[in-house]
Motif scaffolding. Structure first.
Motif, PDB file in Angstrom:
ATOM      1  N   PHE A  94     -36.766 115.932  25.882  1.00 38.89           N
ATOM      2  CA  PHE A  94     -37.846 116.138  24.913  1.00 38.89           C
ATOM      3  C   PHE A  94     -39.133 115.424  25.324  1.00 38.89           C
ATOM      4  CE2 PHE A  94     -35.371 112.452  23.580  1.00 38.89           C
ATOM      5  CZ  PHE A  94     -36.352 111.477  23.436  1.00 38.89           C
ATOM      6  N   VAL A  95     -39.076 114.614  26.374  1.00 39.13           N
ATOM      7  CA  VAL A  95     -40.256 113.887  26.839  1.00 39.13           C
ATOM      8  C   VAL A  95     -41.142 114.834  27.648  1.00 39.13           C
ATOM      9  CG1 VAL A  95     -41.117 111.963  28.212  1.00 39.13           C
ATOM     10  CG2 VAL A  95     -38.988 111.708  26.900  1.00 39.13           C
ATOM     11  N   VAL A  96     -42.324 115.155  27.112  1.00 43.85           N
ATOM     12  CA  VAL A  96     -43.284 115.987  27.838  1.00 43.85           C
ATOM     13  C   VAL A  96     -44.164 115.031  28.653  1.00 43.85           C
ATOM     14  CG1 VAL A  96     -45.109 117.692  27.688  1.00 43.85           C
ATOM     15  CG2 VAL A  96     -43.215 117.745  26.053  1.00 43.85           C
ATOM     16  N   ALA A  97     -43.774 114.826  29.893  1.00 41.89           N
ATOM     17  CA  ALA A  97     -44.421 113.848  30.760  1.00 41.89           C
ATOM     18  C   ALA A  97     -45.422 114.530  31.679  1.00 41.89           C
ATOM     19  CB  ALA A  97     -43.373 113.118  31.599  1.00 41.89           C
ATOM     20  N   PRO A  98     -46.392 113.783  32.173  1.00 41.35           N
ATOM     21  CA  PRO A  98     -47.334 114.369  33.134  1.00 41.35           C
ATOM     22  C   PRO A  98     -46.658 114.651  34.466  1.00 41.35           C
ATOM     23  CG  PRO A  98     -47.695 112.006  32.959  1.00 41.35           C
ATOM     24  CD  PRO A  98     -46.695 112.364  31.894  1.00 41.35           C
ATOM     25  N   VAL A 118     -52.260 115.574  33.922  1.00 43.17           N
ATOM     26  CA  VAL A 118     -51.948 117.000  33.889  1.00 43.17           C
ATOM     27  C   VAL A 118     -50.503 117.196  33.449  1.00 43.17           C
ATOM     28  CG1 VAL A 118     -51.818 119.129  35.241  1.00 43.17           C
ATOM     29  CG2 VAL A 118     -53.621 117.454  35.717  1.00 43.17           C
ATOM     30  N   PHE A 119     -50.314 118.144  32.538  1.00 41.21           N
ATOM     31  CA  PHE A 119     -48.995 118.428  31.981  1.00 41.21           C
ATOM     32  C   PHE A 119     -48.693 119.910  32.114  1.00 41.21           C
ATOM     33  CE2 PHE A 119     -50.960 114.913  29.880  1.00 41.21           C
ATOM     34  CZ  PHE A 119     -49.961 113.987  29.654  1.00 41.21           C
ATOM     35  N   PRO A 120     -47.416 120.258  32.243  1.00 41.58           N
ATOM     36  CA  PRO A 120     -47.083 121.688  32.153  1.00 41.58           C
ATOM     37  C   PRO A 120     -47.399 122.177  30.746  1.00 41.58           C
ATOM     38  CG  PRO A 120     -45.092 120.346  32.119  1.00 41.58           C
ATOM     39  CD  PRO A 120     -46.217 119.414  32.425  1.00 41.58           C
ATOM     40  N   LEU A 121     -47.978 123.344  30.614  1.00 38.82           N
ATOM     41  CA  LEU A 121     -48.270 123.904  29.298  1.00 38.82           C
ATOM     42  C   LEU A 121     -46.985 124.490  28.741  1.00 38.82           C
ATOM     43  CD1 LEU A 121     -50.503 124.425  27.242  1.00 38.82           C
ATOM     44  CD2 LEU A 121     -50.908 126.631  28.331  1.00 38.82           C
ATOM     45  N   MET A 122     -46.463 123.836  27.703  1.00 38.96           N
ATOM     46  CA  MET A 122     -45.161 124.190  27.154  1.00 38.96           C
ATOM     47  C   MET A 122     -45.300 125.275  26.098  1.00 38.96           C
ATOM     48  SD  MET A 122     -43.478 121.944  28.914  1.00 38.96           S
ATOM     49  CE  MET A 122     -41.828 121.990  28.184  1.00 38.96           C
ATOM     50  N   SER A 123     -44.313 126.155  26.048  1.00 37.08           N
ATOM     51  CA  SER A 123     -44.279 127.184  25.015  1.00 37.08           C
ATOM     52  C   SER A 123     -43.641 126.616  23.755  1.00 37.08           C
ATOM     53  CB  SER A 123     -43.474 128.400  25.492  1.00 37.08           C
ATOM     54  OG  SER A 123     -44.087 128.980  26.624  1.00 37.08           O
ATOM     55  N   GLY A 233     -48.019 116.046  14.443  1.00 40.81           N
ATOM     56  CA  GLY A 233     -49.066 116.504  15.338  1.00 40.81           C
ATOM     57  C   GLY A 233     -48.708 116.351  16.803  1.00 40.81           C
ATOM     58  N   ASN A 234     -47.733 115.507  17.105  1.00 38.37           N
ATOM     59  CA  ASN A 234     -47.271 115.321  18.478  1.00 38.37           C
ATOM     60  C   ASN A 234     -45.909 115.967  18.710  1.00 38.37           C
ATOM     61  OD1 ASN A 234     -49.494 113.907  19.418  1.00 38.37           O
ATOM     62  ND2 ASN A 234     -48.674 111.921  18.796  1.00 38.37           N
ATOM     63  N   LEU A 235     -45.555 116.887  17.830  1.00 43.65           N
ATOM     64  CA  LEU A 235     -44.260 117.547  17.904  1.00 43.65           C
ATOM     65  C   LEU A 235     -44.453 119.018  18.248  1.00 43.65           C
ATOM     66  CD1 LEU A 235     -41.272 116.711  17.352  1.00 43.65           C
ATOM     67  CD2 LEU A 235     -41.562 117.693  15.060  1.00 43.65           C
ATOM     68  N   LEU A 236     -43.661 119.496  19.196  1.00 41.67           N
ATOM     69  CA  LEU A 236     -43.694 120.903  19.582  1.00 41.67           C
ATOM     70  C   LEU A 236     -42.325 121.499  19.299  1.00 41.67           C
ATOM     71  CD1 LEU A 236     -45.681 122.944  20.999  1.00 41.67           C
ATOM     72  CD2 LEU A 236     -44.394 122.476  23.099  1.00 41.67           C
ATOM     73  N   ARG A 237     -42.300 122.571  18.521  1.00 46.40           N
ATOM     74  CA  ARG A 237     -41.049 123.246  18.186  1.00 46.40           C
ATOM     75  C   ARG A 237     -40.821 124.381  19.167  1.00 46.40           C
ATOM     76  NH1 ARG A 237     -43.854 122.163  13.467  1.00 46.40           N
ATOM     77  NH2 ARG A 237     -42.749 120.880  11.935  1.00 46.40           N
ATOM     78  N   ALA A 238     -39.709 124.323  19.854  1.00 48.01           N
ATOM     79  CA  ALA A 238     -39.338 125.355  20.824  1.00 48.01           C
ATOM     80  C   ALA A 238     -37.919 125.804  20.498  1.00 48.01           C
ATOM     81  CB  ALA A 238     -39.420 124.825  22.249  1.00 48.01           C
ATOM     82  N   LEU A 245     -44.991 115.055  22.466  1.00 44.26           N
ATOM     83  CA  LEU A 245     -46.188 115.048  23.300  1.00 44.26           C
ATOM     84  C   LEU A 245     -46.883 113.690  23.195  1.00 44.26           C
ATOM     85  CD1 LEU A 245     -47.591 118.439  21.931  1.00 44.26           C
ATOM     86  CD2 LEU A 245     -46.018 118.145  23.853  1.00 44.26           C
ATOM     87  N   ASP A 246     -47.933 113.515  23.993  1.00 46.81           N
ATOM     88  CA  ASP A 246     -48.861 112.375  23.879  1.00 46.81           C
ATOM     89  C   ASP A 246     -48.148 111.022  23.962  1.00 46.81           C
ATOM     90  OD1 ASP A 246     -50.840 114.213  23.671  1.00 46.81           O
ATOM     91  OD2 ASP A 246     -51.314 113.824  21.573  1.00 46.81           O
TER      92      ASP A 246
END
Length: 332
Positions: A94-98, A118-123, A233-238, A245-246
């Motif tokens: 779950f860690v969206v790392a650079p 720079v980060f991968p743009l996650m869906s 605000g730092n959560l991405l639901r996939a 994030l962040d």
């Protein structure tokens, strides 16, 4: 941020991306978030990227000056990368790392006062600060925080005391309420009147903060790896996955630094305790809730006691300042 950073052009960002071997076909400014600046990019291999440009003058929790801020940001990004890479079983997926540059860097300076990562743009579907998580979402986030808090800290992770670095700005503003705040911008004088109306309550809350921080230090509770800002605000639901994030606020602290932003009642606290064997401390939860509000007030005041115009970001800062001050005063 809604407004673009002064002095940073699209061409500067495009040039910086060469360190990552990225040749953008498209590069668009993304007016999202608050504090940093963002672009989205698509490269010649049809890969999509999320580019963050940090204003090092507004990273005071890392230390004084832009050099200290750059070192601190690099430590944070290195920590996020280490967390992502350290668990081959996927426990920390779950860690969206650079992503690293060709030279292995997680972040690079950009001009005299900015840095780019720079980060991968996650869906997925992004959350919004202030939204209420469903019980299902809370359970998922509590579980991922429990996994994070059980992780062996990377060497780059800094210990973060409960004190907030922006306190001097708040104390200074409280000490200058007797003189008009002219010459800054349209929201400076309203901010002064707001603080004057609630000065006694704010000082009372600062005293409460000091008392709770002293109690936490005396308890000498073990520190864990914390994200620092695991709000919606730092959560991405996939799908059923929840990504965080962040990671610029990552560091070693007590678990309550994260938990107060997520838990909503005894069931959430019990879920965390059963997963980690550690019972959350109610006073520490209250401390970090209060710390967040006081730090926000200080940061908004710093922006509004500097030259500004009637811009969307300034208006957002004023509205948030007024809401936060009145809420803290009502709870005093």
């Amino acid at each position: 941020m809604e407004e673009r950073p002064s002095g940073i052009r699209d061409s500067d960002v495009r040039d910086a991306l060469r360190a990552w071997g990225i040749d953008p076909v498209t590069l668009e400014y993304a007016p999202v978030g608050f504090g940093d600046y963002h672009w989205t990019a698509t490269d010649t291999r049809d890969r999509r990227w999320f580019v963050t440009v940090a204003d090092l003058d507004h990273k005071s929790w890392y230390g004084e000056g832009t050099e200290a801020a750059l070192r601190g940001l690099r430590d944070a990004m290195d920590t996020a990368v280490a967390l992502r890479e350290a668990e081959p079983d996927g426990r920390l997926d779950f860690v969206v790392a650079p992503v690293r540059t060709a030279d292995g860097e997680s972040v690079r300076g950009l001009g005299p006062g900015h840095a780019v990562s720079v980060f991968p743009l996650m869906s997925g579907t992004a959350g919004h600060f202030g939204e209420t998580l469903t019980p299902h979402d809370r359970a998922l986030v509590v579980d991922l925080l429990a996994g994070l808090h059980r992780t062996v800290p990377p060497a780059s992770a800094r210990a973060l005391p409960p004190e907030f670095a922006t306190r001097p700005q708040l104390e200074l503003a409280l000490g200058e309420l007797g003189n008009p705040w002219h010459g800054f911008g349209p929201y400076a004088e309203p901010a002064r009147h707001l603080l004057a109306d609630h000065a006694a309550a704010l000082r009372h809350r600062l005293d409460e903060f000091d008392r709770r921080a002293g109690e936490l230090k005396a308890a000498s509770a073990p520190l864990v790896v914390t994200h620092g800002e695991p709000h919606p605000g730092n959560l991405l639901r996939a799908g059923e996955r929840r990504l965080l994030l962040d990671w610029d606020t990552v560091g070693l602290a007590v678990p309550e630094r994260d938990l107060w932003l997520v838990v909503a009642g005894p069931d959430d606290l019990l879920r965390y305790e059963e997963s980690t064997g550690r019972k959350p401390n109610p006073s520490a939860l209250a401390l970090y809730r209060l710390r967040w509000a006081l730090n926000d007030i200080a940061e908004f005041l710093t922006l509004l006691r500097a030259p500004h115009g009637p811009t969307p970001d300034a208006r957002q800062s004023w509205n948030a300042l007024a809401d936060t001050v009145r809420t803290l005063a009502a709870e005093a």
